[in-house]
Design a protein around this motif. Structure first.
Motif, PDB file in Angstrom:
ATOM      1  N   LEU A 125       0.832  -1.199   0.000  1.00 52.84           N
ATOM      2  CA  LEU A 125       0.000   0.000   0.000  1.00 52.84           C
ATOM      3  C   LEU A 125       0.868   1.251   0.000  1.00 52.84           C
ATOM      4  CD1 LEU A 125      -3.028   0.766   0.164  1.00 52.84           C
ATOM      5  CD2 LEU A 125      -2.751   0.905   2.639  1.00 52.84           C
ATOM      6  N   PHE A 126       1.903   1.245   0.822  1.00 51.24           N
ATOM      7  CA  PHE A 126       2.806   2.397   0.918  1.00 51.24           C
ATOM      8  C   PHE A 126       3.624   2.582  -0.356  1.00 51.24           C
ATOM      9  CE2 PHE A 126       7.071   4.019   2.013  1.00 51.24           C
ATOM     10  CZ  PHE A 126       6.724   5.283   2.468  1.00 51.24           C
ATOM     11  N   TYR A 127       4.258   1.514  -0.811  1.00 47.04           N
ATOM     12  CA  TYR A 127       5.173   1.636  -1.951  1.00 47.04           C
ATOM     13  C   TYR A 127       4.447   1.871  -3.275  1.00 47.04           C
ATOM     14  CZ  TYR A 127       9.158   0.194   0.909  1.00 47.04           C
ATOM     15  OH  TYR A 127      10.141   0.137   1.866  1.00 47.04           O
ATOM     16  N   THR A 128       3.337   1.189  -3.506  1.00 46.87           N
ATOM     17  CA  THR A 128       2.646   1.357  -4.794  1.00 46.87           C
ATOM     18  C   THR A 128       2.056   2.752  -4.936  1.00 46.87           C
ATOM     19  OG1 THR A 128       0.632   0.350  -3.856  1.00 46.87           O
ATOM     20  CG2 THR A 128       2.130  -1.092  -5.093  1.00 46.87           C
ATOM     21  N   THR A 129       1.509   3.298  -3.854  1.00 40.92           N
ATOM     22  CA  THR A 129       0.924   4.646  -3.937  1.00 40.92           C
ATOM     23  C   THR A 129       2.000   5.711  -4.097  1.00 40.92           C
ATOM     24  OG1 THR A 129       0.821   4.697  -1.503  1.00 40.92           O
ATOM     25  CG2 THR A 129      -1.191   4.082  -2.689  1.00 40.92           C
ATOM     26  N   THR A 130       3.115   5.574  -3.375  1.00 43.04           N
ATOM     27  CA  THR A 130       4.190   6.563  -3.513  1.00 43.04           C
ATOM     28  C   THR A 130       4.874   6.447  -4.880  1.00 43.04           C
ATOM     29  OG1 THR A 130       5.641   5.035  -2.299  1.00 43.04           O
ATOM     30  CG2 THR A 130       4.698   6.874  -1.068  1.00 43.04           C
ATOM     31  N   LEU A 131       5.087   5.227  -5.340  1.00 46.12           N
ATOM     32  CA  LEU A 131       5.676   5.045  -6.669  1.00 46.12           C
ATOM     33  C   LEU A 131       4.787   5.642  -7.755  1.00 46.12           C
ATOM     34  CD1 LEU A 131       7.118   1.412  -6.432  1.00 46.12           C
ATOM     35  CD2 LEU A 131       8.415   3.458  -7.038  1.00 46.12           C
ATOM     36  N   SER A 132       3.484   5.455  -7.616  1.00 42.81           N
ATOM     37  CA  SER A 132       2.552   6.005  -8.596  1.00 42.81           C
ATOM     38  C   SER A 132       2.622   7.531  -8.630  1.00 42.81           C
ATOM     39  CB  SER A 132       1.130   5.558  -8.263  1.00 42.81           C
ATOM     40  OG  SER A 132       0.206   6.124  -9.160  1.00 42.81           O
ATOM     41  N   THR A 133       2.865   8.142  -7.465  1.00 40.10           N
ATOM     42  CA  THR A 133       2.929   9.598  -7.392  1.00 40.10           C
ATOM     43  C   THR A 133       4.253  10.146  -7.899  1.00 40.10           C
ATOM     44  OG1 THR A 133       1.411   9.667  -5.503  1.00 40.10           O
ATOM     45  CG2 THR A 133       2.833  11.582  -5.825  1.00 40.10           C
ATOM     46  N   TYR A 134       5.350   9.482  -7.546  1.00 38.13           N
ATOM     47  CA  TYR A 134       6.674  10.052  -7.809  1.00 38.13           C
ATOM     48  C   TYR A 134       7.353   9.552  -9.077  1.00 38.13           C
ATOM     49  CZ  TYR A 134       6.747  12.545  -3.409  1.00 38.13           C
ATOM     50  OH  TYR A 134       6.467  13.435  -2.387  1.00 38.13           O
ATOM     51  N   THR A 135       6.762   8.628  -9.775  1.00 40.75           N
ATOM     52  CA  THR A 135       7.404   8.139 -11.009  1.00 40.75           C
ATOM     53  C   THR A 135       6.625   8.505 -12.264  1.00 40.75           C
ATOM     54  OG1 THR A 135       6.306   5.973 -10.754  1.00 40.75           O
ATOM     55  CG2 THR A 135       8.523   6.204  -9.815  1.00 40.75           C
ATOM     56  N   ARG A 136       5.596   9.318 -12.128  1.00 41.96           N
ATOM     57  CA  ARG A 136       4.838   9.776 -13.298  1.00 41.96           C
ATOM     58  C   ARG A 136       5.190  11.224 -13.623  1.00 41.96           C
ATOM     59  NH1 ARG A 136      -1.126   9.638 -12.186  1.00 41.96           N
ATOM     60  NH2 ARG A 136      -0.448   9.865 -10.010  1.00 41.96           N
ATOM     61  N   PRO A 137       5.285  11.604 -14.898  1.00 45.42           N
ATOM     62  CA  PRO A 137       5.478  13.016 -15.240  1.00 45.42           C
ATOM     63  C   PRO A 137       4.259  13.832 -14.832  1.00 45.42           C
ATOM     64  CG  PRO A 137       5.039  11.703 -17.205  1.00 45.42           C
ATOM     65  CD  PRO A 137       5.240  10.731 -16.080  1.00 45.42           C
ATOM     66  N   HIS A 138       4.462  15.131 -14.604  1.00 48.62           N
ATOM     67  CA  HIS A 138       3.384  15.933 -14.015  1.00 48.62           C
ATOM     68  C   HIS A 138       2.149  16.036 -14.906  1.00 48.62           C
ATOM     69  CE1 HIS A 138       5.050  19.281 -16.505  1.00 48.62           C
ATOM     70  NE2 HIS A 138       3.811  19.727 -16.465  1.00 48.62           N
ATOM     71  N   TYR A 139       2.309  15.898 -16.232  1.00 44.91           N
ATOM     72  CA  TYR A 139       1.145  16.026 -17.107  1.00 44.91           C
ATOM     73  C   TYR A 139       0.218  14.805 -17.035  1.00 44.91           C
ATOM     74  CZ  TYR A 139       4.211  13.354 -20.274  1.00 44.91           C
ATOM     75  OH  TYR A 139       5.043  12.417 -20.821  1.00 44.91           O
ATOM     76  N   LEU A 140       0.660  13.732 -16.397  1.00 45.76           N
ATOM     77  CA  LEU A 140      -0.195  12.556 -16.215  1.00 45.76           C
ATOM     78  C   LEU A 140      -0.886  12.556 -14.845  1.00 45.76           C
ATOM     79  CD1 LEU A 140       1.972   9.675 -17.762  1.00 45.76           C
ATOM     80  CD2 LEU A 140       0.042  10.885 -18.795  1.00 45.76           C
ATOM     81  N   HIS A 141      -0.628  13.600 -14.060  1.00 41.34           N
ATOM     82  CA  HIS A 141      -1.215  13.662 -12.720  1.00 41.34           C
ATOM     83  C   HIS A 141      -2.611  14.264 -12.767  1.00 41.34           C
ATOM     84  CE1 HIS A 141       2.142  12.676  -9.864  1.00 41.34           C
ATOM     85  NE2 HIS A 141       2.816  12.782 -10.997  1.00 41.34           N
ATOM     86  N   SER A 142      -3.478  13.750 -11.935  1.00 43.46           N
ATOM     87  CA  SER A 142      -4.821  14.296 -11.752  1.00 43.46           C
ATOM     88  C   SER A 142      -4.950  14.702 -10.279  1.00 43.46           C
ATOM     89  CB  SER A 142      -5.876  13.242 -12.093  1.00 43.46           C
ATOM     90  OG  SER A 142      -7.108  13.531 -11.478  1.00 43.46           O
ATOM     91  N   PRO A 143      -5.378  15.934  -9.965  1.00 43.26           N
ATOM     92  CA  PRO A 143      -5.476  16.368  -8.568  1.00 43.26           C
ATOM     93  C   PRO A 143      -6.305  15.435  -7.684  1.00 43.26           C
ATOM     94  CG  PRO A 143      -5.730  18.242 -10.025  1.00 43.26           C
ATOM     95  CD  PRO A 143      -5.693  17.022 -10.903  1.00 43.26           C
ATOM     96  N   ASP A 144      -7.453  14.996  -8.190  1.00 49.35           N
ATOM     97  CA  ASP A 144      -8.299  14.103  -7.388  1.00 49.35           C
ATOM     98  C   ASP A 144      -7.598  12.773  -7.121  1.00 49.35           C
ATOM     99  OD1 ASP A 144     -10.316  15.957  -7.236  1.00 49.35           O
ATOM    100  OD2 ASP A 144     -11.418  15.157  -8.963  1.00 49.35           O
ATOM    101  N   GLN A 145      -6.974  12.228  -8.159  1.00 50.11           N
ATOM    102  CA  GLN A 145      -6.263  10.958  -7.997  1.00 50.11           C
ATOM    103  C   GLN A 145      -5.069  11.113  -7.053  1.00 50.11           C
ATOM    104  OE1 GLN A 145      -3.841   9.315 -11.302  1.00 50.11           O
ATOM    105  NE2 GLN A 145      -5.214   7.535 -11.205  1.00 50.11           N
TER     106      GLN A 145
END
Length: 306
Positions: free
Chosen positions: A250-270
């Motif tokens: 839970l910790f690693y997958t959520t942090t990896l999802s946040t910190y390994t994506r470029p900013h244009y793939l980020h969604s504020p709600d997600q």
């Protein structure tokens, strides 16, 4: 806008976790309760390990460090978020945002590395029990802790210093409930694609490597356990390992999802939903999953209560 835009007097504006009228009140109460439970669970665990000599072992020493980190980790974001729920002002100063980013990155990276070291401790204890006193000495434990803290601090310092010298645009609205590197990237007035590769590299080293080490160590532990003849021991080991792996994943997958994506793939709600898991849920679950469920800690609690 140029770098002259940066000043210690500049303010950023944070968003609430959810932008719905009645939901704010309910969310405030729920998160406040979770925050208090997480604090109490970690405080109790640290106190039990400190006062009960039977818990003065490498495993519990590392667990006490994890609990101390979790107390600070959840306190870095939740109090400010709760204050924003109660006030009309959602602002945070430039310096306050930089400090929050640095502290949050330091604690997050330290926890990620420490969890990897803890899995090594369990691997040695179960797979090499005769060598455990030699491999897991007090000096080794302190070296692990110092390595985790120093690596986390240096990583956080480098990223914080770099991000906060970048030129920010006129819009200072951070579409997140706290200051975090990925949420600051859309506000920068220059191309950050090269820098985001360094964030990706940091994420792979500090998050992915410990996670892979945890998966490998628990796979080896379960292999050794299933070679035992005791069905009761197998059942207990599977239960323990599975609960540890669920929380770690839970910790690693959520942090990896946040910190390994470029900013244009980020969604504020997600991003907000993912952040809730690694900023609130995991510090809440860690003391209960790792320690408060086992007999040694429960025995220490009974002795403390007389």
């Amino acid at each position: 806008m140029g770098t002259g835009n940066q000043s210690l007097g500049t303010e950023f504006t944070l968003l609430d976790l959810f932008q719905h009228g009645r939901m704010n009140t309910l969310l405030f109460v729920v998160i406040a309760i979770l925050f208090l439970v997480a604090l109490m669970g970690n405080i109790i665990l640290v106190h039990l390990i400190r006062v009960d000599t039977r818990l003065h072992t490498p495993m519990y020493f590392l667990l006490s460090q994890l609990s101390a980190i979790d107390m600070m980790y959840i306190s870095t974001t939740v109090p400010k978020m709760e204050t924003n729920f109660l006030s009309n002002s959602k602002t945070i100063s430039f310096l306050g945002c930089a400090v929050q980013t640095f502290v949050f990155l330091t604690l997050g990276a330290t926890e990620a590395l420490l969890l990897g070291f803890m899995s090594y401790d369990r691997y040695v204890a179960i797979c090499h029990p005769l060598r455990y006193p030699v491999l897991m000495t007090k000096k080794t434990c302190w070296l692990m802790v110092m390595c985790a803290w120093s690596s986390g601090s240096v990583n956080a310092l480098v990223h914080t210093l770099y991000v906060f010298q970048l030129p920010f645009c006129r819009s200072r609205l951070i579409k997140h409930f706290f200051c975090e590197v990925p949420s600051l990237m859309p506000l920068v007035c220059q191309d950050t694609s090269q820098y985001e590769y360094t964030v990706l590299l940091s994420g792979l080293i500090i998050l992915l490597l410990p996670f892979v080490a945890i998966l490998a160590s628990y796979a080896r532990v379960l292999t050794v356990v299933f070679q035992m003849s005791s069905n009761k021991g197998q059942t207990k080991a599977v239960s323990t390992c599975s609960s540890h792996l669920v929380v770690a994943s839970l910790f690693y997958t959520t942090t990896l999802s946040t910190y390994t994506r470029p900013h244009y793939l980020h969604s504020p709600d997600q991003d907000n939903i993912l952040a809730v898991f690694y900023t609130i849920v995991t510090p809440l679950l860690n003391p209960f999953i790792y320690s408060l469920r086992n007999k040694e800690v429960l025995g220490a609690m009974k002795r403390l209560l007389g």
